[in-house]
Design a protein around this motif. Sequence first.
Motif, PDB file in Angstrom:
ATOM      1  N   LEU A   1      49.720  44.751  32.759  1.00 30.08           N
ATOM      2  CA  LEU A   1      50.188  46.003  32.175  1.00 30.08           C
ATOM      3  C   LEU A   1      49.126  46.579  31.243  1.00 30.08           C
ATOM      4  CD1 LEU A   1      53.858  45.054  31.198  1.00 30.08           C
ATOM      5  CD2 LEU A   1      53.197  46.651  32.986  1.00 30.08           C
ATOM      6  N   CYS A   2      49.023  47.908  31.223  1.00 27.65           N
ATOM      7  CA  CYS A   2      48.134  48.615  30.309  1.00 27.65           C
ATOM      8  C   CYS A   2      48.888  49.797  29.710  1.00 27.65           C
ATOM      9  CB  CYS A   2      46.877  49.126  31.018  1.00 27.65           C
ATOM     10  SG  CYS A   2      45.795  47.820  31.650  1.00 27.65           S
ATOM     11  N   CYS A   3      48.578  50.110  28.478  1.00 28.75           N
ATOM     12  CA  CYS A   3      49.166  51.272  27.812  1.00 28.75           C
ATOM     13  C   CYS A   3      48.050  52.223  27.416  1.00 28.75           C
ATOM     14  CB  CYS A   3      49.973  50.840  26.584  1.00 28.75           C
ATOM     15  SG  CYS A   3      50.728  52.229  25.694  1.00 28.75           S
TER      16      CYS A   3
ATOM     17  N   GLU B   1      41.433  52.650  36.915  1.00 29.33           N
ATOM     18  CA  GLU B   1      41.127  52.580  35.485  1.00 29.33           C
ATOM     19  C   GLU B   1      41.896  51.452  34.808  1.00 29.33           C
ATOM     20  OE1 GLU B   1      40.859  55.598  31.643  1.00 29.33           O
ATOM     21  OE2 GLU B   1      42.219  56.047  33.294  1.00 29.33           O
ATOM     22  N   ALA B   2      43.181  51.345  35.109  1.00 24.96           N
ATOM     23  CA  ALA B   2      43.981  50.271  34.532  1.00 24.96           C
ATOM     24  C   ALA B   2      43.502  48.910  35.025  1.00 24.96           C
ATOM     25  CB  ALA B   2      45.456  50.470  34.869  1.00 24.96           C
TER      26      ALA B   2
ATOM     27  N   ILE C   1      52.500  53.893  30.409  1.00 26.63           N
ATOM     28  CA  ILE C   1      52.374  52.509  30.843  1.00 26.63           C
ATOM     29  C   ILE C   1      51.890  52.505  32.295  1.00 26.63           C
ATOM     30  CG2 ILE C   1      53.551  50.305  31.173  1.00 26.63           C
ATOM     31  CD1 ILE C   1      53.437  51.163  28.287  1.00 26.63           C
ATOM     32  N   ALA C   2      50.870  51.712  32.569  1.00 25.18           N
ATOM     33  CA  ALA C   2      50.299  51.673  33.920  1.00 25.18           C
ATOM     34  C   ALA C   2      50.222  50.235  34.410  1.00 25.18           C
ATOM     35  CB  ALA C   2      48.903  52.295  33.920  1.00 25.18           C
ATOM     36  N   ARG C   3      50.579  50.050  35.681  1.00 23.88           N
ATOM     37  CA  ARG C   3      50.382  48.773  36.364  1.00 23.88           C
ATOM     38  C   ARG C   3      49.175  48.915  37.289  1.00 23.88           C
ATOM     39  NH1 ARG C   3      53.894  44.673  36.151  1.00 23.88           N
ATOM     40  NH2 ARG C   3      55.953  45.018  35.230  1.00 23.88           N
ATOM     41  N   PRO C   4      48.171  48.062  37.126  1.00 21.09           N
ATOM     42  CA  PRO C   4      46.964  48.200  37.966  1.00 21.09           C
ATOM     43  C   PRO C   4      47.241  48.050  39.451  1.00 21.09           C
ATOM     44  CG  PRO C   4      46.546  46.760  36.081  1.00 21.09           C
ATOM     45  CD  PRO C   4      48.018  47.005  36.111  1.00 21.09           C
ATOM     46  N   LEU C   5      48.188  47.167  39.806  1.00 22.46           N
ATOM     47  CA  LEU C   5      48.455  46.901  41.207  1.00 22.46           C
ATOM     48  C   LEU C   5      49.861  47.314  41.586  1.00 22.46           C
ATOM     49  CD1 LEU C   5      46.140  44.755  40.406  1.00 22.46           C
ATOM     50  CD2 LEU C   5      46.852  43.576  42.487  1.00 22.46           C
ATOM     51  N   ALA C   6      50.020  47.698  42.829  1.00 24.54           N
ATOM     52  CA  ALA C   6      51.324  48.000  43.406  1.00 24.54           C
ATOM     53  C   ALA C   6      51.373  47.360  44.779  1.00 24.54           C
ATOM     54  CB  ALA C   6      51.552  49.502  43.506  1.00 24.54           C
ATOM     55  N   ARG C   7      52.387  46.509  44.996  1.00 22.45           N
ATOM     56  CA  ARG C   7      52.545  45.797  46.264  1.00 22.45           C
ATOM     57  C   ARG C   7      51.293  45.016  46.639  1.00 22.45           C
ATOM     58  NH1 ARG C   7      56.188  49.593  50.279  1.00 22.45           N
ATOM     59  NH2 ARG C   7      57.983  49.783  48.872  1.00 22.45           N
TER      60      ARG C   7
ATOM     61  N   ALA D   1      46.754  49.208  24.458  1.00 21.16           N
ATOM     62  CA  ALA D   1      47.190  47.816  24.527  1.00 21.16           C
ATOM     63  C   ALA D   1      47.102  47.321  25.961  1.00 21.16           C
ATOM     64  CB  ALA D   1      48.618  47.663  24.005  1.00 21.16           C
ATOM     65  N   VAL D   2      46.944  46.000  26.098  1.00 22.74           N
ATOM     66  CA  VAL D   2      46.824  45.385  27.412  1.00 22.74           C
ATOM     67  C   VAL D   2      47.629  44.095  27.421  1.00 22.74           C
ATOM     68  CG1 VAL D   2      45.233  44.478  29.156  1.00 22.74           C
ATOM     69  CG2 VAL D   2      44.479  46.284  27.628  1.00 22.74           C
ATOM     70  N   GLY D   3      48.240  43.790  28.560  1.00 18.20           N
ATOM     71  CA  GLY D   3      48.865  42.500  28.754  1.00 18.20           C
ATOM     72  C   GLY D   3      50.165  42.302  27.998  1.00 18.20           C
TER      73      GLY D   3
END
Length: 289
Positions: free
Chosen positions: A41-43, A86-87, A73-79, A55-57
Amino acid sequence: MTTTQHAALKRGAADLAIDFGTANTRIYVRGSGIVFEEPSLCCFSDETWEPKLLAVGEAVTRIVGRTSGPLRIARPLARGVLNDIEAGREMLRHAIHASIGRRRLRSPRAIIGVPADATHAERTALVTTANDAGVRVVELVPEPLAAAFGAGLPVEEPEGSMLIECGAGTTEVGVLSLGALCVQRSVRIGGHALNQAIINHLHSRHKFLIGQETAERVKLEISERLFDDQSNTSDLELKGHNVFVGRPRYFLCQRARINRRYRPPCGSYRRRCSRRFERDTARAIPRYS
């Protein structure tokens, strides 16, 4: 499996082994074991034209679902594949820095797991992101192969070993023999589908809203006591938002009712995995073990 991948896994040619998952990121350092494990997770703050990382993690989990205004809030990966470059770069940079500490490896080498059916574009994006995060040499390894080595399966023996790895975004299915993957398939559905099934059930049937973090906790509690008859009849206390009154409330729900919500996604697991394997000839695998 290529010769380079086999060497990286067997002889420890890499400094880091990275499990860059949809839900969590783990890093294994040669000689030290698992030294980093935090949510993926990234903010970011979008107040300016260039997003600013806040913030990260683990620090982000406490604010998921509670952000407003410019916070994102961003999730670097999806599925299982890179969704936000960037995230992903910031998550890997944070994880690597936290893992190697003051050793300051100028150019660490790393192996990173990828879904078995990841496309060339998805693999290239992950390699580029890892390079930008400070990794000099990146070797991508199919996740079923890495999981088989970690589980201690007889990968190099002349016999078939079937492995099913259930992640948050993907379910990897593979059959290994003689040090290679004979059959490898990825189903783009994972543990997050179970979380969403719980959320949808409580919302549609009881008009009660919970977040992903609460759904994850419920899933783990029920799974740990899945075969305990007494626990299935007990109530589970949840904290969330009651849509009728428009305020936070507690809600009691029977574990057995939640268990039944698992049937549709679990049925989808079975059907998709079966269809994937039906497409492969049985002659490719002489014997399963």
